[in-house]
Write a protein that holds these residues in place. Sequence first.
Motif, mmCIF file in Angstrom:
data_model
loop_
_atom_site.group_PDB
_atom_site.id
_atom_site.type_symbol
_atom_site.label_atom_id
_atom_site.label_comp_id
_atom_site.label_asym_id
_atom_site.label_seq_id
_atom_site.Cartn_x
_atom_site.Cartn_y
_atom_site.Cartn_z
ATOM 1 N N ASP A 168 23.546 14.475 -6.578
ATOM 2 C CA ASP A 168 23.194 13.255 -7.315
ATOM 3 C C ASP A 168 24.428 12.709 -8.035
ATOM 4 O OD1 ASP A 168 22.145 11.309 -8.903
ATOM 5 O OD2 ASP A 168 20.658 12.576 -9.897
ATOM 6 N N ASN A 170 24.619 10.673 -10.335
ATOM 7 C CA ASN A 170 24.434 10.602 -11.791
ATOM 8 C C ASN A 170 24.915 11.876 -12.480
ATOM 9 O OD1 ASN A 170 23.462 8.054 -11.843
ATOM 10 N ND2 ASN A 170 21.312 8.597 -12.099
ATOM 11 N N LEU A 171 24.797 13.017 -11.780
ATOM 12 C CA LEU A 171 25.275 14.269 -12.374
ATOM 13 C C LEU A 171 26.794 14.213 -12.560
ATOM 14 C CD1 LEU A 171 23.212 16.897 -10.334
ATOM 15 C CD2 LEU A 171 22.725 15.963 -12.587
ATOM 16 N N TYR A 173 28.563 11.408 -12.856
ATOM 17 C CA TYR A 173 28.846 10.447 -13.927
ATOM 18 C C TYR A 173 28.524 11.053 -15.295
ATOM 19 C CZ TYR A 173 29.353 6.844 -10.354
ATOM 20 O OH TYR A 173 29.778 6.115 -9.292
ATOM 21 N N ALA A 174 27.441 11.836 -15.345
ATOM 22 C CA ALA A 174 27.083 12.479 -16.620
ATOM 23 C C ALA A 174 28.226 13.389 -17.064
ATOM 24 C CB ALA A 174 25.789 13.272 -16.459
ATOM 25 N N SER A 175 28.748 14.156 -16.129
ATOM 26 C CA SER A 175 29.855 15.060 -16.460
ATOM 27 C C SER A 175 31.054 14.277 -16.975
ATOM 28 C CB SER A 175 30.239 15.860 -15.214
ATOM 29 O OG SER A 175 31.461 16.522 -15.421
ATOM 30 N N ARG A 176 31.368 13.195 -16.303
ATOM 31 C CA ARG A 176 32.552 12.427 -16.705
ATOM 32 C C ARG A 176 32.331 11.710 -18.031
ATOM 33 N NH1 ARG A 176 34.909 9.122 -11.907
ATOM 34 N NH2 ARG A 176 36.694 9.066 -13.310
ATOM 35 N N SER A 177 31.080 11.273 -18.286
ATOM 36 C CA SER A 177 30.828 10.634 -19.583
ATOM 37 C C SER A 177 30.865 11.664 -20.715
ATOM 38 C CB SER A 177 29.495 9.885 -19.573
ATOM 39 O OG SER A 177 28.428 10.761 -19.808
ATOM 40 N N LEU A 178 30.824 12.954 -20.355
ATOM 41 C CA LEU A 178 30.970 14.008 -21.369
ATOM 42 C C LEU A 178 32.444 14.363 -21.580
ATOM 43 C CD1 LEU A 178 27.999 16.282 -20.250
ATOM 44 C CD2 LEU A 178 28.099 14.864 -22.295
ATOM 45 N N ARG A 182 37.767 14.051 -13.239
ATOM 46 C CA ARG A 182 37.222 14.111 -11.881
ATOM 47 C C ARG A 182 37.353 15.516 -11.281
ATOM 48 N NH1 ARG A 182 36.264 9.814 -8.027
ATOM 49 N NH2 ARG A 182 37.078 8.190 -9.368
ATOM 50 N N THR A 185 34.955 17.949 -12.950
ATOM 51 C CA THR A 185 33.612 17.623 -12.467
ATOM 52 C C THR A 185 33.405 18.183 -11.051
ATOM 53 O OG1 THR A 185 33.560 15.626 -13.813
ATOM 54 C CG2 THR A 185 32.024 15.716 -11.973
ATOM 55 N N ILE A 189 30.714 21.032 -11.228
ATOM 56 C CA ILE A 189 29.404 20.425 -10.925
ATOM 57 C C ILE A 189 29.224 20.203 -9.418
ATOM 58 C CG2 ILE A 189 27.872 18.458 -11.370
ATOM 59 C CD1 ILE A 189 28.488 20.206 -13.859
ATOM 60 N N LEU A 193 27.085 22.726 -6.599
ATOM 61 C CA LEU A 193 25.831 22.174 -6.078
ATOM 62 C C LEU A 193 25.903 21.924 -4.571
ATOM 63 C CD1 LEU A 193 24.914 19.730 -8.990
ATOM 64 C CD2 LEU A 193 23.746 21.834 -8.360
ATOM 65 N N THR B 74 32.006 7.345 -24.422
ATOM 66 C CA THR B 74 30.693 6.701 -24.415
ATOM 67 C C THR B 74 29.688 7.690 -23.820
ATOM 68 O OG1 THR B 74 31.318 5.742 -22.297
ATOM 69 C CG2 THR B 74 31.473 4.315 -24.213
ATOM 70 N N PHE B 78 20.892 9.680 -19.295
ATOM 71 C CA PHE B 78 20.278 9.052 -18.121
ATOM 72 C C PHE B 78 18.749 9.084 -18.216
ATOM 73 C CE2 PHE B 78 24.502 9.894 -16.720
ATOM 74 C CZ PHE B 78 24.782 8.919 -15.782
ATOM 75 N N PHE B 84 22.473 19.313 -15.406
ATOM 76 C CA PHE B 84 23.069 20.016 -14.268
ATOM 77 C C PHE B 84 22.097 21.124 -13.846
ATOM 78 C CE2 PHE B 84 26.818 18.768 -16.986
ATOM 79 C CZ PHE B 84 26.978 17.556 -16.334
ATOM 80 N N HIS B 86 22.137 23.639 -11.886
ATOM 81 C CA HIS B 86 22.547 25.027 -11.658
ATOM 82 C C HIS B 86 22.926 25.717 -12.959
ATOM 83 C CE1 HIS B 86 26.058 22.521 -11.809
ATOM 84 N NE2 HIS B 86 26.894 23.538 -11.758
ATOM 85 N N TYR B 95 28.517 22.796 -21.974
ATOM 86 C CA TYR B 95 29.436 22.095 -21.067
ATOM 87 C C TYR B 95 30.191 20.996 -21.815
ATOM 88 C CZ TYR B 95 30.983 19.642 -16.839
ATOM 89 O OH TYR B 95 31.738 19.047 -15.859
ATOM 90 N N ALA B 139 29.149 16.170 -27.205
ATOM 91 C CA ALA B 139 30.482 15.672 -26.841
ATOM 92 C C ALA B 139 31.065 14.776 -27.936
ATOM 93 C CB ALA B 139 30.398 14.905 -25.520
#
Lengths: 270, 381
Positions: A168, A170-171, A173-178, A182, A185, A189, A193, B74, B78, B84, B86, B95, B139
């Motif tokens: 997915d 979004n997973l 993007y979620a990682s990168r927004s945290l 790249r 991630t 992630i 997966l 930002t 979602f 995640f 796993h 994380y 974060a």
Amino acid sequence: MFPTRSSTESVSDRFDWLSVTLLLGGVLLCYYVVPLASLLFARSPHAIAGQLADPAVASAATTSLVTATASAAVATIFGLPLAYWLASADGRTETLVTAVVVLPLVLPPIVSGMVLLTLVGPETFLGEIAAANGVALTRSLVGVVLAQTFVASPFVVVTAKAAFEGVDSNLQYASRSLGKDRLTTLRRITLPLAWPGILAGITLAFARSIGEFGATVMLAYYPRTMPVQIWVSFSTRGLENAFPIAVILVGIAVAALVILTTLGRNPLAS
Amino acid sequence: MMVTITDLSVRRGDFSFGPLDLSISNEVFCVLGPSGSGKSTLLSILAGIVEPDRGEILIGGESVRGRPPETRSTGLVFQDGALFPHLTARENVEYAAEDPDYVRKLTRLLAVDEVLDRRPAMLSGGERQRVALARTLAAGPDVLLLDEPLSSLDEPIRRRLRDDLHRLFATLDVPVVYVTHDQRTATALADRLGILRDGRLEQVDTPTSVLERPNSRFVAEFTGNENVFEVGLETGRCGRVARLGDALLRVTAEGDSIERLLAGVDGSTATVCAHPSRITVLERSDGSVDAVRSVDSEESGRDLRMSADESSFRIPVTIERWLHEGDTYRVFVQVDGGPELTATMSRRTFDRLELARGDERTVSIQTESMHVLDPPTSSRT
């Protein structure tokens, strides 16, 4: 008044389509299993052990295992980045590149061998440079690996591409927004997966390499791999003498599948 | 921290977003709009997932245009949490932040400290969103972005989490951009509300202002204000009157009369809205129910009633049906000779009124609760 169903609908409803699909699928499954069982059970373990003692067979088995492992590794090292790029790219370039990647799968292996000879054969530019540096690109382990990688690496690229695409977005993007870049991630992630799919690709590439004959026989008749050894035994001493080596090859392929499938268990399974 | 968006626009295929100008300070800014209006696109642009074709985004006075998501600070929550799968809930939160004390504090704050060792698949919808929120807050984002985090939850869980979010947002000192298509959630949480339609902000204001003074029929209807109707303006023997169905209201220059509402209206009709909560169904025994009957109108043959009090419309109606919506009732009434209106009321009021289908009653709308929508047409006859 409720509408009545037509007689055609009633007949089709009564017809058990599931049984038909099971029957058709079962026939195909038997077509896979029965010849293998016949091969395994028709030969005595004694004959197989005797063949294994043959130095030529033992050498071929070693060559096959070493070169197939090397080919799967090379396919993975070069194939994963390409698969990742293809999974994140879109448009005509991606379609074109995917078609190029799939090309070795649809080429007859013997033709693949001929194609490779035009690039790395003894008379070619690359062949001569390599030979001048003491590396033979044909009639060598390197030659076997080149042939196997050519025909087997698309399995890694195509399967890993599908596996990356299955993660997915979004997973990611979620990682990168945290705040993770790249690469982090990808490492923490995306790769975990996609791993079952990637491992399936590596397994297929390994299995394809172990069984590779057409391109290999063109590029490197020596050192003999097991398929080449089977061909030699069959053509010089008949089918009966080739069977035990085939059993060994089947055994290696099945073992490889079992081991790699076990290693590649779904990371989501608890 | 201030988020400033200037002339932002993006085009993807048939969908066009913007141009959009907006400033968001340390407040909860809810973006309310239907599916496909561009809500998620706005968040994706702010988060760096989608690069705009044009425009500028400043966060804390610094341009983030062209910067990848990981450098923008930002935090994006979602719709489905995007946990995640796993990793356990704890690993998900860790994380983003490895400080165990901070993780413990956040997970306790969001009431997920009991489920930290579970994988996302073993969490309920509400727990998943709480973990996702804890992960994002861990974060330490400069801007918090939430993409319909309650939309997939059952109503009781949604209500509980909405209350918790309200409490949480009050403790945050960052801009919060919350997109949703749910008007209740938006009005409950927002300091300011932006109504998005086809990629453009139709209205930006406080929730109360948007609900009571929508600037278009779309905003009125999308925010649950289904009472959008035409008020006619007539001049007869009684002087200038506003007419809704068979009800008339004298237009005078005094106090809160309809004159102020229709100031500048020189045509024959105006589109007006009144929020359902501002429409009162009167009791039979209310002495003020009876309006002056049988006044002159240009339209002959109808029994018209003039409201006795210029500050409210007294409108004869027939009770059509009602919906019991948990703690409130939504009552649909048919204006005699006019449109259907909706009134919302508490259960207590509903019980007191003893309504029955087909009842002939009177509803009252204070003129100060009425709001002119579209510019009135002139000389429409």
